[in-house]
Write a protein that holds these residues in place. Structure first.
Motif: not given
Length: 391
Positions: A72, A80, A124, A335
């Motif tokens: 991330s 994403r 994620l 996240e």
């Protein structure tokens, strides 16, 4: 006006996206733990010991830890959706390399790539689910995504064990390749554009980690999953040497364990909202008891089947419970918290497989199972009443 909590009662686009992630989860779990059901033939083919081959599980865990903490951050402002597609593509490449591996070194490299895919996707996934569905459907959608895990747990091990005798262990991995390729296409179509909401950094993870209740939870996670996988990674040697089962009965036993995972998925999804802390405390204790009971009654196949069913149900309920904890207690930084949680779980898998393999090679299977039970007992003690795990 009331809203349904059914994760399937949502727009088709959202449902398709969640289902495509569920299939990816199933393939990740099948790919990560397939060596458990094929441990002996892989070891024989590559001239390695069972303990060494068990490290194929732990090496993927090592790289999954790194990926869960860094993906991330490294993704920065990348969409994403693109990151998730890249992680699925890495899984596809890994499977091809494993199926064609000429030696143990290539196998380990392929498992390292798989670890990056696992850590990146899982870190994620919870945050993505929170963006795909309304807040009141997050828990149900998480359970739906984890249904992929239950499906893989139910069928990957027994089918892998059976097919390994028919088409060889390489053929089993080749069979996964087209499924992952199709899922990659499905995700490309079903997932909406998911622009990064904010740029993540190691500093943001550190700030979340410094919260006392978060650090305590992660320690509990380490003990929980290292205990679980110290036993699970070496379940086949136990069933072959202690229970004395052949390949057909081994497949049946693994199927019993896996099918019980559907019960765990259902109960985890239903109970997480109202009984979260009880689940986090008592599930590892119950798993420890089942592990010790397997040692005591490992020669009685009917009892072994019952105990494996209990163990399998708990095994699927645990990650749902801990991801539910992330959404409930660290929902302001999903996240960062998701990356830390996945990192802790994967580190625990690495440690559990490594410790369990060392004990198996140098002491025996009983030591491996006893160690598993001790780690799980410590996990339950750390959770305690659960008050220290709340924000």
């Amino acid at each position: 006006m009331t809203t349904s909590s059914d994760p399937l009662d949502q727009p088709a686009s959202g449902r398709g996206a969640v289902l495509s992630m569920s299939l990816c989860v199933a393939m990740l779990i099948a790919s990560e733990f397939m060596p458990v059901s094929l441990l002996t033939p892989i070891a024989d083919s590559l001239n390695a010991s069972d303990g060494q081959t068990g490290q194929a599980v732990s090496i993927s865990g090592f790289f999954a830890v790194a990926a869960s903490l860094l993906v991330s951050t490294a993704a920065g402002r990348l969409n994403r959706k693109s990151v998730l597609l890249t992680m699925t593509g890495l899984m596809l490449l890994s499977l091809v390399m494993i199926a064609a591996a000429p030696n143990f070194i290539v196998l380990m490299i392929a498992r390292a790539l798989l670890g990056i895919s696992i850590g990146g996707f899982w870190s994620l996934s919870t945050a993505v689910i929170m963006r795909l569905v309304p807040a009141d459907r997050v828990s149900g959608s998480l359970a739906l995504m984890f249904a992929g895990q239950a499906t893989a747990a139910a069928f990957a091990a027994p089918v892998g064990s059976y097919l390994g005798e028919v088409i060889g262990w390489r053929g089993v991995f080749w069979a996964l390749v087209p499924i992952v390729a199709l899922d990659l296409l499905w995700q490309a179509v079903a997932l909406p554009s998911l622009p990064a909401q904010e740029s993540q950094s190691l500093g943001s993870m550190w700030r979340v980690l410094r919260r006392p209740y978060v650090s305590r939870a992660l320690i509990a996670v380490l003990f929980t999953f290292s205990g679980a996988f110290a036993m699970f990674t070496y379940l086949r040697p136990f069933l072959e040497t202690v229970s004395g089962v052949g390949v057909q009965m081994l497949s049946v036993m693994l199927l019993v364990l896996g099918c019980a995972g559907f019960i765990g998925t259902f109960l985890g999804g239903r109970l997480t909202n109202g009984h979260l802390m009880a689940l986090l405390r008592y599930l590892p204790l119950a798993m420890a008891a089942a592990t010790l009971a397997l040692l005591g009654f490992g020669h009685v196949l009917s009892l072994v089947a019952i105990l494996l069913a209990v163990w399998g149900a708990i095994n699927t309920a645990l990650p749902i419970s801990w991801m539910g904890w992330v959404t409930q207690e660290v929902g302001d930084a999903p996240e960062a918290a998701g990356g830390l949680m996945v990192g802790a779980i994967q580190l625990a898998i690495l440690l559990g497989a490594t410790i369990g393999g060392a004990l198996l090679d140098h002491v025996g299977i009983s030591a491996t199972f006893i160690c598993s039970a001790i780690l799980l007992g410590v996990a339950g003690a750390i959770v305690g009443s659960g008050r220290a795990l709340r924000a």
